[in-house]
Design a protein around this motif. Structure first.
Motif, PDB file in Angstrom:
ATOM      1  N   UNK A  70       0.974  -1.185   0.136  1.00 33.57           N
ATOM      2  CA  UNK A  70       0.214   0.021   0.128  1.00 33.57           C
ATOM      3  C   UNK A  70       0.812   1.258  -0.092  1.00 33.57           C
ATOM      4  N   UNK A  71       2.207   0.974   0.132  1.00 33.96           N
ATOM      5  CA  UNK A  71       3.096   2.188   0.145  1.00 33.96           C
ATOM      6  C   UNK A  71       2.909   3.352  -0.912  1.00 33.96           C
ATOM      7  N   UNK A  72       2.692   2.628  -2.201  1.00 29.76           N
ATOM      8  CA  UNK A  72       2.678   3.727  -3.415  1.00 29.76           C
ATOM      9  C   UNK A  72       1.277   4.579  -3.352  1.00 29.76           C
ATOM     10  N   UNK A  82       6.971   8.469   7.493  1.00 32.17           N
ATOM     11  CA  UNK A  82       7.006   7.042   7.536  1.00 32.17           C
ATOM     12  C   UNK A  82       8.172   6.499   8.030  1.00 32.17           C
ATOM     13  N   UNK A  83       7.962   5.424   9.142  1.00 28.37           N
ATOM     14  CA  UNK A  83       8.892   5.195   9.931  1.00 28.37           C
ATOM     15  C   UNK A  83       9.086   3.382   9.902  1.00 28.37           C
ATOM     16  N   UNK A  84       9.846   3.138   8.971  1.00 28.68           N
ATOM     17  CA  UNK A  84      10.149   1.796   8.735  1.00 28.68           C
ATOM     18  C   UNK A  84      10.467   0.698   9.787  1.00 28.68           C
ATOM     19  N   UNK A 163       8.930  -2.307  -1.929  1.00 25.48           N
ATOM     20  CA  UNK A 163       8.247  -1.228  -2.704  1.00 25.48           C
ATOM     21  C   UNK A 163       8.217  -0.179  -1.727  1.00 25.48           C
ATOM     22  N   UNK A 164       8.758  -0.141  -0.570  1.00 27.04           N
ATOM     23  CA  UNK A 164       8.720   0.897   0.419  1.00 27.04           C
ATOM     24  C   UNK A 164      10.159   1.351   0.864  1.00 27.04           C
ATOM     25  N   UNK A 165      10.044   2.533   1.603  1.00 28.26           N
ATOM     26  CA  UNK A 165      11.378   2.894   2.178  1.00 28.26           C
ATOM     27  C   UNK A 165      11.889   1.900   3.463  1.00 28.26           C
ATOM     28  N   UNK A 166      12.988   1.383   3.250  1.00 24.35           N
ATOM     29  CA  UNK A 166      13.328   0.390   4.328  1.00 24.35           C
ATOM     30  C   UNK A 166      14.683   1.188   5.223  1.00 24.35           C
TER      31      UNK A 166
END
Length: 282
Positions: A70-72, A82-84, A163-166
């Motif tokens: 859902x990050x996109x 956002x806090x991975x 797909x998201x910030x890591x």
């Protein structure tokens, strides 16, 4: 010497006191060892800890997978905050209940079976018994929490990296947050322990722990006004969870300030329980 003089001579002899038990028999290290033996000898302990690891890592991986997909669709503002790391540790919210239950049962199980009387006969100093139980519980909670939080972090990052910030352990605040998760687990164990000491009844202590760590923290956000917001941010799990956050939201306490507030709250309960333990019959 006549019989009467023999009796009189015997009665005038000093009476020797019976030797007292050696202090080393109930020394604090030995009491700690005894409490550790009690804890590890119970099959329920290992099942509880296994459930803790499975639930925490499983939920963390599941949430990370859903967030990655859902990050996109997130807004720019949500992506900026956002806090991975905390996303990878979200399973701790559920795992904390297992360790809190273990903490409560460490005290209440002996009251239920009546074995607390045997314990207090062997170690009359009640505060020594309570302190030994706490040392064993904190050590186990932190050790298991450390393994669990590192496993959750790596499992979560495996999904987020697609797909998201890591995040990596070398990023600012990340290692502190992962270790903070283990500290939070130990604190949750002590929350259950404190309530068990206070209430001495397993079902009551577990219910109170679930309410204090999971139910009531969410309900505090419904309180109106700025005072309600302040209570919500500093209430039990809401405050303690900040030690696992790298990017705090506005108005939330800092990592260590929140954890200190969390610790102070269970310590107050533990102190009251300790005072009552000294005054009440076993």
């Amino acid at each position: 010497m006549t019989a009467m003089s023999t009796i009189e001579t015997t009665m005038t002899l000093p009476i020797r006191a019976t030797p007292a038990p050696l202090a080393g028999g109930t020394s604090f290290p030995r009491v700690v060892r005894s409490e550790w033996t009690k804890l590890r000898s119970l099959r329920s302990t290992w099942w509880t800890l296994l459930g803790l690891v499975a639930v925490t890592v499983g939920f963390s991986a599941l949430v990370a997978w859903g967030t990655s997909n859902a990050y996109g669709s997130l807004s720019a503002a949500d992506k900026a905050t956002f806090d991975p790391t905390s996303q990878s540790l979200v399973g701790v919210v559920f795992g904390q209940l297992a360790i809190a239950v273990l903490g409560a049962l460490m005290v209440t199980s002996e009251y239920t079976t009546g074995s607390i009387r045997t314990t207090l006969v062997a170690v009359p100093r009640r505060m020594r018994v309570l302190a030994a139980k706490a040392v064993v519980l904190v050590t186990v909670g932190f050790a298991v929490g450390l393994v669990t939080c590192f496993a959750s972090f790596f499992a979560g990052q495996a999904f987020l990296s697609g797909n998201a910030v890591s995040a990596s352990l070398g990023d600012p605040g990340v290692l502190r947050a992962v270790i903070g998760g283990a500290l939070y687990m130990a604190g949750s164990a002590m929350f259950g322990f404190a309530l068990g000491t206070l209430l001495r009844h397993g079902a009551a202590a577990i219910t109170a722990a679930v309410a204090a760590l999971l139910v009531m923290p969410n309900l505090t956000f419904l309180l109106p006004g700025s005072w309600g917001e302040s209570i919500a941010h500093w209430f039990t799990a809401n405050a303690g969870y900040q030690v696992m956050v790298v990017t705090p939201q506005p108005g939330e306490p800092g990592a260590w300030a929140g954890y200190l507030a969390f610790t102070a709250q269970w310590m107050v309960i533990a102190i009251v329980g300790a005072v009552l333990m000294k005054r009440r019959d076993a």
